[in-house]
Design a protein around this motif. Structure first.
Motif, PDB file in Angstrom:
ATOM      1  N   HIS A  62      -0.517   9.267 -17.922  1.00  0.00           N
ATOM      2  CA  HIS A  62      -1.446   8.138 -17.838  1.00  0.00           C
ATOM      3  C   HIS A  62      -0.683   6.896 -17.440  1.00  0.00           C
ATOM      4  O   HIS A  62       0.512   6.756 -17.742  1.00  0.00           O
ATOM      5  N   TYR A  63      -1.384   5.984 -16.781  1.00  0.00           N
ATOM      6  CA  TYR A  63      -0.838   4.654 -16.567  1.00  0.00           C
ATOM      7  C   TYR A  63      -1.043   3.834 -17.843  1.00  0.00           C
ATOM      8  O   TYR A  63      -1.877   4.168 -18.690  1.00  0.00           O
ATOM      9  N   PHE A  87      -9.256  13.311 -15.398  1.00  0.00           N
ATOM     10  CA  PHE A  87      -9.408  11.926 -14.987  1.00  0.00           C
ATOM     11  C   PHE A  87      -8.316  11.081 -15.640  1.00  0.00           C
ATOM     12  O   PHE A  87      -8.020  11.239 -16.815  1.00  0.00           O
ATOM     13  N   LEU A  88      -7.735  10.178 -14.874  1.00  0.00           N
ATOM     14  CA  LEU A  88      -6.718   9.292 -15.425  1.00  0.00           C
ATOM     15  C   LEU A  88      -7.348   8.132 -16.202  1.00  0.00           C
ATOM     16  O   LEU A  88      -6.931   7.806 -17.304  1.00  0.00           O
ATOM     17  N   PHE A  89      -8.346   7.499 -15.608  1.00  0.00           N
ATOM     18  CA  PHE A  89      -8.900   6.293 -16.226  1.00  0.00           C
ATOM     19  C   PHE A  89     -10.220   6.608 -16.932  1.00  0.00           C
ATOM     20  O   PHE A  89     -11.142   7.137 -16.315  1.00  0.00           O
ATOM     21  N   TYR A  90     -10.324   6.286 -18.187  1.00  0.00           N
ATOM     22  CA  TYR A  90      -9.284   5.810 -19.101  1.00  0.00           C
ATOM     23  C   TYR A  90      -8.818   6.964 -19.974  1.00  0.00           C
ATOM     24  O   TYR A  90      -9.306   8.087 -19.793  1.00  0.00           O
ATOM     25  N   SER A  91      -7.939   6.737 -20.925  1.00  0.00           N
ATOM     26  CA  SER A  91      -7.408   7.844 -21.714  1.00  0.00           C
ATOM     27  C   SER A  91      -8.396   8.313 -22.781  1.00  0.00           C
ATOM     28  O   SER A  91      -8.677   7.601 -23.741  1.00  0.00           O
ATOM     29  N   ALA A 115       0.809  -1.214   0.000  1.00  0.00           N
ATOM     30  CA  ALA A 115       0.000   0.000   0.000  1.00  0.00           C
ATOM     31  C   ALA A 115       0.845   1.267   0.000  1.00  0.00           C
ATOM     32  O   ALA A 115       0.471   2.279  -0.591  1.00  0.00           O
ATOM     33  N   ALA A 116       2.006   1.239   0.640  1.00  0.00           N
ATOM     34  CA  ALA A 116       2.847   2.427   0.741  1.00  0.00           C
ATOM     35  C   ALA A 116       3.765   2.602  -0.456  1.00  0.00           C
ATOM     36  O   ALA A 116       4.442   3.628  -0.580  1.00  0.00           O
ATOM     37  N   ALA A 117       3.800   1.628  -1.357  1.00  0.00           N
ATOM     38  CA  ALA A 117       4.694   1.684  -2.515  1.00  0.00           C
ATOM     39  C   ALA A 117       3.980   2.295  -3.714  1.00  0.00           C
ATOM     40  O   ALA A 117       2.752   2.255  -3.811  1.00  0.00           O
ATOM     41  N   PRO A 118       4.730   2.874  -4.650  1.00  0.00           N
ATOM     42  CA  PRO A 118       4.109   3.411  -5.873  1.00  0.00           C
ATOM     43  C   PRO A 118       3.619   2.269  -6.759  1.00  0.00           C
ATOM     44  O   PRO A 118       4.086   1.136  -6.640  1.00  0.00           O
ATOM     45  N   PRO A 140      -4.611   8.346  -8.021  1.00  0.00           N
ATOM     46  CA  PRO A 140      -3.630   9.402  -7.751  1.00  0.00           C
ATOM     47  C   PRO A 140      -2.739   9.655  -8.966  1.00  0.00           C
ATOM     48  O   PRO A 140      -2.439   8.734  -9.731  1.00  0.00           O
ATOM     49  N   LEU A 141      -2.335  10.898  -9.128  1.00  0.00           N
ATOM     50  CA  LEU A 141      -1.357  11.206 -10.166  1.00  0.00           C
ATOM     51  C   LEU A 141      -0.052  10.501  -9.840  1.00  0.00           C
ATOM     52  O   LEU A 141       0.346  10.423  -8.668  1.00  0.00           O
ATOM     53  N   PRO A 142       0.643   9.980 -10.844  1.00  0.00           N
ATOM     54  CA  PRO A 142       1.960   9.389 -10.578  1.00  0.00           C
ATOM     55  C   PRO A 142       2.901  10.419  -9.960  1.00  0.00           C
ATOM     56  O   PRO A 142       2.838  11.607 -10.277  1.00  0.00           O
ATOM     57  N   ALA A 143       3.782   9.958  -9.090  1.00  0.00           N
ATOM     58  CA  ALA A 143       4.693  10.861  -8.381  1.00  0.00           C
ATOM     59  C   ALA A 143       5.612  11.604  -9.355  1.00  0.00           C
ATOM     60  O   ALA A 143       6.038  12.723  -9.072  1.00  0.00           O
ATOM     61  N   GLU A 144       5.899  11.004 -10.506  1.00  0.00           N
ATOM     62  CA  GLU A 144       6.828  11.605 -11.466  1.00  0.00           C
ATOM     63  C   GLU A 144       6.102  12.371 -12.579  1.00  0.00           C
ATOM     64  O   GLU A 144       6.687  12.652 -13.620  1.00  0.00           O
TER      65      GLU A 144
END
Length: 205
Positions: free
Chosen positions: A155-156, A109-113, A12-15, A89-93
């Motif tokens: 985007h992921y 919105f991130l999901f979906y593109s 949970a604490a990891a990206p 959440p937005l990616p940290a980078e």
């Protein structure tokens, strides 16, 4: 099931683990070190989004073919509902730019593109009316757009993959909707004047 039971979940604490991010790590570092390049790529991407919108508007207003516009409305409606239901959440980078769409780097919105889905809808419409070279160009630009979105962490990878599927799905649903309404989708229609000529030819015959 073999995959599900052998790959450990991300703590949970990891990206998030995203293979697309790993594949574009070098490109991400290059863009991060050159803010002007990030803004340039964002501006070019925004131009491509405008091209998609212009084509879809042309199809419905000039050629009277509403399928792409209906598919786009369905796609963004569903995206809005999903985006409200689960906000990722937005990616940290994440590398934002005021030149990106939505212009001004506002919330999105991130999901979906929607970038990817809109391009797929436009490309499918082009193929229906025989504009295969233009469709190929849009597909190539869509691929470049996807790589750029990964590299700037906009985007992921899953957002892009589902965006392709969403474009195909809502294009199909728009076609079924028009079929159910007995609306002529005009897939062989080139313009309104051609349609008038066909009508007059039928009347004289």
């Amino acid at each position: 099931m073999q995959v599900e039971y052998t790959i450990p979940m991300v703590p949970a604490a990891a990206p998030p683990l995203d293979l697309g991010f790993i594949a574009t790590a070098t490109m991400h570092a290059g863009i991060a070190a050159r803010p002007w390049l990030n803004s340039l790529l964002a501006a070019l991407n925004t131009v491509f989004v405008a091209m998609q919108a212009a084509y879809i508007l042309w199809a419905i207003l000039a050629e009277q073919r509403p399928r792409a516009a209906i598919a786009t409305l369905m796609m963004f409606t569903c995206r809005g509902l999903l985006g409200c239901s689960t906000q990722l959440p937005l990616p940290a980078e994440f590398l934002g730019s005021g030149m990106d769409f939505p212009v001004g780097n506002v919330s999105f919105f991130l999901f979906y593109s929607g970038h990817v889905a809109g391009a797929v809808i436009a490309s499918l419409d082009m193929r229906r009316v025989g504009r295969h070279r233009l469709a190929g160009l849009y597909d190539a630009l869509n691929l470049a757009q996807g790589v750029r979105l990964l590299a700037c962490r906009g985007h992921y990878t899953i957002d892009l993959a589902v965006g392709v599927g969403a474009g195909i799905l809502f294009d199909m649903l728009a076609g079924r909707y028009l079929d159910s309404k007995n609306v002529d989708r005009g897939e062989t229609r080139c313009c309104s004047s051609c349609q008038k000529a066909l009508v007059s030819q039928k009347l004289t015959s």
